[in-house]
Scaffold this motif. Structure first.
Motif, PDB file in Angstrom:
ATOM      1  N   LEU A  46       0.861  -1.189   0.000  1.00  0.00           N
ATOM      2  CA  LEU A  46       0.000   0.000   0.000  1.00  0.00           C
ATOM      3  C   LEU A  46       0.895   1.236   0.000  1.00  0.00           C
ATOM      4  N   ILE A  47       0.507   2.230  -0.772  1.00  0.00           N
ATOM      5  CA  ILE A  47       1.313   3.445  -0.726  1.00  0.00           C
ATOM      6  C   ILE A  47       0.759   4.396   0.331  1.00  0.00           C
ATOM      7  N   MET A  48       1.661   4.993   1.060  1.00  0.00           N
ATOM      8  CA  MET A  48       1.299   5.960   2.100  1.00  0.00           C
ATOM      9  C   MET A  48       1.463   7.384   1.532  1.00  0.00           C
ATOM     10  N   ASN A  49       0.945   8.359   2.209  1.00  0.00           N
ATOM     11  CA  ASN A  49       1.031   9.774   1.778  1.00  0.00           C
ATOM     12  C   ASN A  49       0.658   9.970   0.314  1.00  0.00           C
ATOM     13  N   PRO A  50      -0.446   9.360  -0.165  1.00  0.00           N
ATOM     14  CA  PRO A  50      -0.748   9.495  -1.594  1.00  0.00           C
ATOM     15  C   PRO A  50      -0.961  10.964  -1.984  1.00  0.00           C
ATOM     16  N   GLN A  51      -0.501  11.312  -3.163  1.00  0.00           N
ATOM     17  CA  GLN A  51      -0.624  12.701  -3.630  1.00  0.00           C
ATOM     18  C   GLN A  51      -1.700  12.866  -4.706  1.00  0.00           C
ATOM     19  N   SER A  52      -2.192  11.763  -5.268  1.00  0.00           N
ATOM     20  CA  SER A  52      -3.285  11.858  -6.248  1.00  0.00           C
ATOM     21  C   SER A  52      -4.546  12.308  -5.507  1.00  0.00           C
ATOM     22  N   ARG A  53      -5.358  13.081  -6.192  1.00  0.00           N
ATOM     23  CA  ARG A  53      -6.584  13.595  -5.563  1.00  0.00           C
ATOM     24  C   ARG A  53      -7.788  13.229  -6.415  1.00  0.00           C
ATOM     25  N   GLY A  54      -8.818  12.695  -5.774  1.00  0.00           N
ATOM     26  CA  GLY A  54     -10.003  12.276  -6.518  1.00  0.00           C
ATOM     27  C   GLY A  54     -11.200  13.155  -6.224  1.00  0.00           C
ATOM     28  N   ASN A  73     -31.348  12.627  -7.795  1.00  0.00           N
ATOM     29  CA  ASN A  73     -31.997  11.568  -7.026  1.00  0.00           C
ATOM     30  C   ASN A  73     -31.044  11.058  -5.943  1.00  0.00           C
ATOM     31  N   PRO A  74     -31.400  11.213  -4.653  1.00  0.00           N
ATOM     32  CA  PRO A  74     -30.463  10.800  -3.588  1.00  0.00           C
ATOM     33  C   PRO A  74     -30.213   9.298  -3.565  1.00  0.00           C
ATOM     34  N   SER A  75     -31.051   8.506  -4.235  1.00  0.00           N
ATOM     35  CA  SER A  75     -30.823   7.052  -4.249  1.00  0.00           C
ATOM     36  C   SER A  75     -29.806   6.649  -5.308  1.00  0.00           C
ATOM     37  N   THR A  76     -29.425   7.567  -6.167  1.00  0.00           N
ATOM     38  CA  THR A  76     -28.457   7.234  -7.219  1.00  0.00           C
ATOM     39  C   THR A  76     -27.042   7.423  -6.684  1.00  0.00           C
ATOM     40  N   ALA A  77     -26.191   6.440  -6.954  1.00  0.00           N
ATOM     41  CA  ALA A  77     -24.809   6.523  -6.452  1.00  0.00           C
ATOM     42  C   ALA A  77     -24.110   7.755  -7.020  1.00  0.00           C
ATOM     43  N   PRO A  78     -23.231   8.362  -6.212  1.00  0.00           N
ATOM     44  CA  PRO A  78     -22.445   9.470  -6.775  1.00  0.00           C
ATOM     45  C   PRO A  78     -21.400   8.945  -7.762  1.00  0.00           C
ATOM     46  N   ILE A  79     -20.820   9.859  -8.540  1.00  0.00           N
ATOM     47  CA  ILE A  79     -19.737   9.476  -9.461  1.00  0.00           C
ATOM     48  C   ILE A  79     -18.432   9.583  -8.664  1.00  0.00           C
ATOM     49  N   ILE A  80     -17.721   8.462  -8.581  1.00  0.00           N
ATOM     50  CA  ILE A  80     -16.521   8.449  -7.728  1.00  0.00           C
ATOM     51  C   ILE A  80     -15.286   8.230  -8.594  1.00  0.00           C
ATOM     52  N   ASN A  81     -14.381   9.165  -8.527  1.00  0.00           N
ATOM     53  CA  ASN A  81     -13.139   9.018  -9.301  1.00  0.00           C
ATOM     54  C   ASN A  81     -11.935   9.267  -8.384  1.00  0.00           C
ATOM     55  N   PRO A  82     -11.302   8.195  -7.900  1.00  0.00           N
ATOM     56  CA  PRO A  82     -10.153   8.414  -7.001  1.00  0.00           C
ATOM     57  C   PRO A  82      -8.896   8.874  -7.729  1.00  0.00           C
ATOM     58  N   ASN A  83      -8.911   8.775  -9.072  1.00  0.00           N
ATOM     59  CA  ASN A  83      -7.719   9.190  -9.842  1.00  0.00           C
ATOM     60  C   ASN A  83      -6.451   8.511  -9.343  1.00  0.00           C
ATOM     61  N   PHE A  84      -6.567   7.237  -8.970  1.00  0.00           N
ATOM     62  CA  PHE A  84      -5.421   6.531  -8.390  1.00  0.00           C
ATOM     63  C   PHE A  84      -4.174   6.633  -9.270  1.00  0.00           C
ATOM     64  N   LEU A  85      -3.049   6.884  -8.642  1.00  0.00           N
ATOM     65  CA  LEU A  85      -1.729   6.865  -9.286  1.00  0.00           C
ATOM     66  C   LEU A  85      -1.617   7.837 -10.451  1.00  0.00           C
TER      67      LEU A  85
END
Ligand SMILES: Cc1cc2nc3c(=O)[nH]c(=O)nc-3n(C[C@H](O)[C@H](O)[C@H](O)COP(=O)(O)OP(=O)(O)OC[C@H]3O[C@@H](n4cnc5c(N)ncnc54)[C@H](O)[C@@H]3O)c2cc1C
Length: 550
Positions: free
Chosen positions: A392-400, A408-420
């Motif tokens: 696992l990488i610590m201190n990650p610098q990528s921002r999502g 509609n509150p029942s619809t999942a949000p769009i999630i983009n962690p922008n990993f690496l």
């Protein structure tokens, strides 16, 4: 009026269950409503063995929000599992029960960033003693020199039962030998504020029973704490800029005399804030949501620990008994990586970030061993054993980001962690994986190794080729409603108050200014405790933490 309370807490996860229980148990005994989207999860406590890895992922499980990221196009298009717990206990009811506390330098940095000594390691250590009830016994006496928690750093009177498990994998000691053979130190207690070295965290499992935030804090609620389940909140209700209650998706409204506290976790809390009119102006306008207060950082700054896996296939030692592979806590190690600190990617980081990473207790990477062979799509034969290690990488610098898909509150949000996506993170995972491969080549394993799985060789190119198609989240998502001194770069102040409005707080992992360099549930519990102290102080409720043990 029946549906009016002093405090409304939204979300009964790690932070929400703690703050609700602690507030309700104060001497002033305010009326508290804890409102949870999922069910009661009455059976969750028994999921402690292999179940603790599987329960979360069963298709259609009501205990999981079943989120996924958007395709990570730079990572072979993977849609990464972004599970979140649903129901009483939140993610503590489906997590892997690992208890790690994190570096003292992280907490001191947090305190310095927000200018509040409540977040110093010294204060957090005090709060942790109220949370934890550690039985430091280890089941394998041969490892007494390797794993030994110091009683003075822990507590046996807190709410949450912690142990080192009842049975360990028979060859668990080999990894400590390998660590020493490759020049790493052994850390007998990774939970004393300095996690550097090869060690083992405890687990929130006692006598085979999983301890969740619900079992530890909500099993005997006092009469002034009302808990409502299966009631997903759609939005916060405002009178101009003052929060006065919440509305559920089914239309029910609940009102708060004093405060509404959002504790929906780092994905749902920013979604709720945006649906309530607090967030980036343009995004809210696009969805036709009336603006209550513009806060551009809501849903920004998403941080998480991603990991990749490498493994070795070993000739099975026929003299070893079969072990309880999925009941046992797994060895974990946190290391500094000298090659990273001299890299050009490190030199280009802001001076404060570099200085933080150089502090003695701040690791560059973490390893956790005995990961399942399925992480490398391998099935060992009868005559083979397998040692998978995740890096696992610590201190990650990528921002999502967490953005709205719909009104509609029942619809999942769009999630983009922008990993690496940040070059530093790529340097870190490449150098970290190389270090794991070096540990796996230690003499203790070398003579028994039949084959290596993972990167084809140790070049940067080969490691990256492997990593980009083999990346997972450790579900440590944090920082999407970050705490800061100034409204321009955060969402809440040091007292968890949402900037620009009144009577609304956020108390969950969303508020971390940066993701802690540890597994995150302990921080979420700490935030619930500190949040309760802040509110108790402001509203004159008396001492927090007396009589709250469930
Ligand atoms: C599969 C998995 C494994 C993990 N393993 C570990 C581990 O071994 N060790 C570790 O330290 N950490 C682990 N974690 C992470 C840890 O569990 C979380 O960091 C921690 O629980 C986060 O706490 P929280 O209070 O911020 O959110 P959560 O615990 O997720 O709680 C949020 C709660 O809010 C509720 N909620 C959300 N939206 C609404 C709404 N609109 N209305 C009402 N309620 C709502 C949710 O249903 C949930 O109950 C793991 C997480 C997962 C998912």
């Amino acid at each position: 009026m029946e549906d009016t309370y002093d405090f409304i807490i939204v979300g009964a996860g790690a932070s929400g269950a703690v703050i609700a229980s602690r507030l309700a148990h104060t001497p002033a005994a305010p009326s508290v409503l804890l409102i949870e989207a999922g069910g009661s999860n009455a059976h969750a406590a028994h999921q402690s063995g292999a179940d603790r890895y599987n329960a979360a992922f069963a298709e259609g499980s009501p205990m999981n929000w079943h989120y996924k990221t958007v395709p990570q196009t730079h990572l072979a298009g993977q849609k990464i599992d972004y599970s979140r717990g649903k129901g009483l206990g939140g993610s503590t009811a489906i997590n892997f029960c690992g208890w790690t506390v994190g570096p003292r330098d992280d907490y001191d940095e947090w305190a310095s960033v927000v200018g509040d000594s409540r977040f110093t390691w010294k204060n957090v250590q005090r709060v942790l003693k109220r949370i934890s009830n550690l039985d430091p016994k280890i089941p394998d006496q041969r490892l007494e020199d390797v794993i030994r928690a110091k009683p003075e750093d822990h507590s046996t009177t807190g709410n949450l039962d912690l142990t080192y498990g009842e049975e360990w994998i028979p060859d668990v000691g080999d990894i400590y030998t390998a660590a020493e053979q490759t020049g790493h130190s052994i850390n007998r207690d990774v939970n004393d504020g300095d996690s550097i070295g090869m060690g083992m965290g405890s687990v929130c499992i006692a006598k085979g029973i999983r301890a969740t935030s619900a079992s530890a804090y909500l099993s005997r609620p006092p009469p002034n704490l009302k808990i409502i389940v299966n009631a997903p909140v759609a939005r916060v209700l405002f009178d101009k800029k003052r929060a006065y209650g919440v509305q559920c998706i089914d239309g029910r409204q609940f009102l708060a005399h004093k405060e509404v506290v959002l504790a929906g976790g780092a994905l749902n809390t920013p979604q709720m804030l945006k649906l309530s009119g607090i967030g980036p102006r343009d995004e809210l306008k696009r969805h036709g949501i009336p603006l209550v207060h513009e806060l551009p950082m809501v849903g920004e700054n998403l941080q998480d620990h991603c990991f990749s896996t490498t493994g070795i296939v070993l000739a099975k030692d026929p003299t070893l008994p079969a072990g309880p592979a999925s009941q046992s806590p797994t060895p974990m190690g946190w290391f500094k990586l000298p090659s990273v600190e001299t890299s050009s990617e490190f030199q280009q980081l802001p001076a404060r970030t570099q200085a933080h990473m150089r502090k003695p207790t701040v690791p560059a990477m973490e390893i956790a061993t005995h990961s399942p062979p399925s992480f490398l799509a391998y099935e060992p034969t009868e005559s083979e054993s397998y040692l998978g290690v995740i890096c696992l990488i610590m201190n990650p610098q990528s921002r999502g980001t967490v953005t709205l898909q719909s009104l509609n509150p029942s619809t999942a949000p769009i999630i983009n962690p922008n990993f690496l996506t940040h070059p530093f993170d790529r340097r870190l995972i490449i150098d970290g994986m190389r270090e794991v491969m070096r540990i796996q080549r230690a003499p203790i394993f070398a003579s028994r190794t039949l084959k290596s799985l993972g990167p084809a060789n140790e070049s940067d190119e080969a490691i990256w080729e492997h990593v980009k198609g083999n990346l997972r989240s450790s579900w440590h998502m944090s920082c999407t409603a970050a705490m800061s001194k100034h409204e321009g770069d955060g969402v809440v102040d040091n007292k968890f108050r949402v900037f620009g409005v009144s009577a609304l707080r956020v108390v969950d992992l969303s508020v971390c200014p940066f993701v802690m360099n540890a597994h995150t549930q302990s921080t979420a519990y700490v935030l619930g405790e500190i949040g309760a102290e802040v509110l108790a102080e402001e509203y004159g409720l008396g001492d927090v933490g007396i009589g709250g043990k469930a």
